[in-house]
Design an enzyme around this catalytic site. Structure first.
Site, mmCIF file in Angstrom:
data_model
loop_
_atom_site.group_PDB
_atom_site.id
_atom_site.type_symbol
_atom_site.label_atom_id
_atom_site.label_comp_id
_atom_site.label_asym_id
_atom_site.label_seq_id
_atom_site.Cartn_x
_atom_site.Cartn_y
_atom_site.Cartn_z
ATOM 1 N N ASP A 169 0.674 -0.830 0.122
ATOM 2 C CA ASP A 169 0.130 0.123 0.029
ATOM 3 C C ASP A 169 0.846 1.235 -0.114
ATOM 4 O O ASP A 169 2.546 1.502 -0.236
ATOM 5 C CB ASP A 169 -1.197 0.403 0.769
ATOM 6 C CG ASP A 169 -2.110 0.776 0.989
ATOM 7 O OD1 ASP A 169 -2.302 1.291 -0.021
ATOM 8 O OD2 ASP A 169 -3.488 -0.412 1.276
ATOM 9 N N GLU A 202 -0.419 1.232 -4.959
ATOM 10 C CA GLU A 202 0.097 2.887 -5.506
ATOM 11 C C GLU A 202 -1.509 3.967 -5.540
ATOM 12 O O GLU A 202 -0.837 4.933 -6.089
ATOM 13 C CB GLU A 202 1.205 3.295 -6.178
ATOM 14 C CG GLU A 202 1.948 4.484 -6.186
ATOM 15 C CD GLU A 202 1.015 5.688 -7.984
ATOM 16 O OE1 GLU A 202 2.103 6.665 -7.595
ATOM 17 O OE2 GLU A 202 0.272 5.224 -8.166
ATOM 18 N N TRP A 203 -3.054 3.246 -6.108
ATOM 19 C CA TRP A 203 -3.832 4.191 -6.129
ATOM 20 C C TRP A 203 -3.976 5.088 -7.749
ATOM 21 O O TRP A 203 -4.680 6.157 -7.853
ATOM 22 C CB TRP A 203 -3.918 5.137 -5.290
ATOM 23 C CG TRP A 203 -3.646 4.175 -3.430
ATOM 24 C CD1 TRP A 203 -4.097 3.570 -3.109
ATOM 25 C CD2 TRP A 203 -3.161 5.232 -2.688
ATOM 26 N NE1 TRP A 203 -3.848 2.928 -1.528
ATOM 27 C CE2 TRP A 203 -3.757 4.726 -1.602
ATOM 28 C CE3 TRP A 203 -3.240 7.053 -2.616
ATOM 29 C CZ2 TRP A 203 -3.027 4.600 -0.583
ATOM 30 C CZ3 TRP A 203 -2.703 6.907 -1.261
ATOM 31 C CH2 TRP A 203 -2.252 6.561 -0.282
ATOM 32 N N GLY A 204 -3.401 4.589 -8.389
ATOM 33 C CA GLY A 204 -2.936 5.144 -9.948
ATOM 34 C C GLY A 204 -2.429 6.253 -9.580
ATOM 35 O O GLY A 204 -2.537 7.540 -10.835
ATOM 36 N N ASP A 224 -9.364 3.615 -3.977
ATOM 37 C CA ASP A 224 -10.190 2.236 -3.378
ATOM 38 C C ASP A 224 -12.203 1.975 -4.267
ATOM 39 O O ASP A 224 -12.140 3.286 -4.044
ATOM 40 C CB ASP A 224 -10.677 2.511 -2.094
ATOM 41 C CG ASP A 224 -9.232 1.753 -1.414
ATOM 42 O OD1 ASP A 224 -8.421 2.192 -2.314
ATOM 43 O OD2 ASP A 224 -9.364 1.982 -0.055
#
Length: 404
Positions: A169, A202-204, A224
């Site tokens: 994460d 990395e959530w983009g 998310d």
């Protein structure tokens, strides 16, 4: 044999599976050309990973009994036979502090037997165990330490436990570039000598599709997901723009599946699963499979839709046409086939047409079609397009085979 002839023969062997690609339109041919990105060399992820993750349903409420029961349910439900193999712990499995040697340790109240014993049990069921850490000083729950600065130590710990998958994460990173942080864990995992699937969460934020193919096996392209229609389709849209960067060993990840958690209708979950399948997204179940409803299980168990996701060609399908609230998604499959998904985002049913020009089939080419949710071949052959009625928030999914 002359060198030029040897090169020609090798080229024929390599590209034989793509003979029919000459029939693809320019958009899909461009997709093939762009898939020239170096990939991480651990030999994992030849097809998108399939399994289960604890976060979407249980969040921090996890313990070893739950994980063992989930592994049992993965086998008894038949899901493991379809390829769902990873049982992945998410955040909150670890103690809030490291041991006296600085090693991560499992939370004793939840995992009294330890992670090694849990991995042994999961492996005994023919499955693989995944674990969670963070490329920062704390995880996102702030309940366990992250791995920033201790990557080699933590990777060695995971390997010693028999871990097969790492979700990594992005919280608590003090603003350090992800391009710096995620590379270090890659090197640490390689040093262990154990094959561990590396999933970058990395959530983009820094467009990981453009740089992470030689770092990890998958990377998040979105924030998310939530268990509702708008969240789900917005993740599909964000993921779609990076289609050309995905391929065997390195996949775009629009986050885990919500199928079965109850926030969407069966029709919407069917669309959710179909979108993730055609996008070659990881298929990580996020519900409680110990007590899953049969209609939800039926969605996750659709072997024909799973087959699109796991196709050996490994080309991510993409949105090729939008008209009002209706969409057509398409992507080439092995054996000269094409997957087609019609999606209706509107509040009333519509008839959707998928034209050959849009989906990459040569005009006037005769095509047979199989309906993947009805599990039946359509009675007719088609020459320029295929049309189907799609209910509100629903989908129709086909595999087309030219020359039928």
């Amino acid at each position: 044999m002359k060198p030029a002839l040897i090169v020609l023969l090798l080229a024929m062997l390599v590209f034989a599976p793509l003979v029919w690609s000459a029939e693809l339109n320019s958009t899909l041919r461009a997709s093939l050309r762009k898939r020239r990105h170096k990939k991480v060399g651990n030999g994992l992820g030849g097809t998108p990973p399939m399994g289960w993750n604890s976060w979407n349903h249980f969040a921090c409420g996890i313990n070893e009994q739950l994980i063992r029961q989930t592994a049992d349910a993965m086998v008894s439900s038949g899901l493991s036979r379809l390829g769902y193999r990873y049982i992945n712990l998410d955040d909150c499995w670890a103690d809030s502090s490291r041991d006296w040697q600085g090693n991560l340790r499992a939370k004793s109240s939840a995992f009294p037997s330890g992670i090694k014993a849990l991995a042994d049990y999961v492996h005994s069921r023919g499955l693989k165990l995944g674990i969670y850490s963070d490329a920062g000083y704390q995880t996102c729950s702030k309940q366990q330490p992250g791995s920033l600065g201790r990557e080699y130590q933590d990777a060695a710990t995971f390997a010693s436990w028999g871990v097969d998958y790492l979700k990594y994460d992005n919280c608590g990173n003090n603003g350090v570039s992800p391009r710096t942080r995620y590379h270090v864990m890659h090197d640490a995992l390689v040093k262990t000598g154990r094959p561990i699937f590396y999933s970058l969460c990395e959530w983009g934020q820094d467009n990981p599709a453009t740089w992470a193919s030689n770092v990890g096996n998958s990377w998040r392209t979105t924030g998310d997901i939530a268990d509702n229609w708008n969240s789900m389709v917005s993740r599909a849209d964000l993921n779609n723009q990076w289609a050309s960067y995905a391929g065997p060993g390195h996949w775009n990840d629009p986050d885990m599946l919500e199928v079965g958690n109850g926030g969407m209708s069966v029709e919407e979950y069917r669309t959710h699963f179909s979108l993730w399948a055609i996008m070659k997204a990881p298929l990580l179940i996020g519900c409680d499979i110990r007590s899953i409803r049969q209609d939800y299980l039926g969605i996750l168990s659709n072997w024909e839709v799973v087959g699109v996701n796991q196709d050996s060609l490994g080309i991510q399908g993409r949105k090729v046409r939008t008209q009002g609230s209706t969409e057509v998604w398409a992507g080439p499959l092995s054996g000269g086939r094409v997957a087609v998904l019609m999606v209706n985002r509107g509040y009333m049913g519509w008839s959707i047409n998928a034209n050959w020009q849009d989906i990459g089939i040569k005009q006037n080419l005769r095509v047979t079609a199989r309906d993947l949710w009805q599990h039946q071949n359509l009675r007719y052959t088609y020459t320029n397009g295929i049309r189907a009625y799609v209910p509100s928030h629903g989908c129709r999914m086909f595999v087309l085979k030219p020359g039928g």
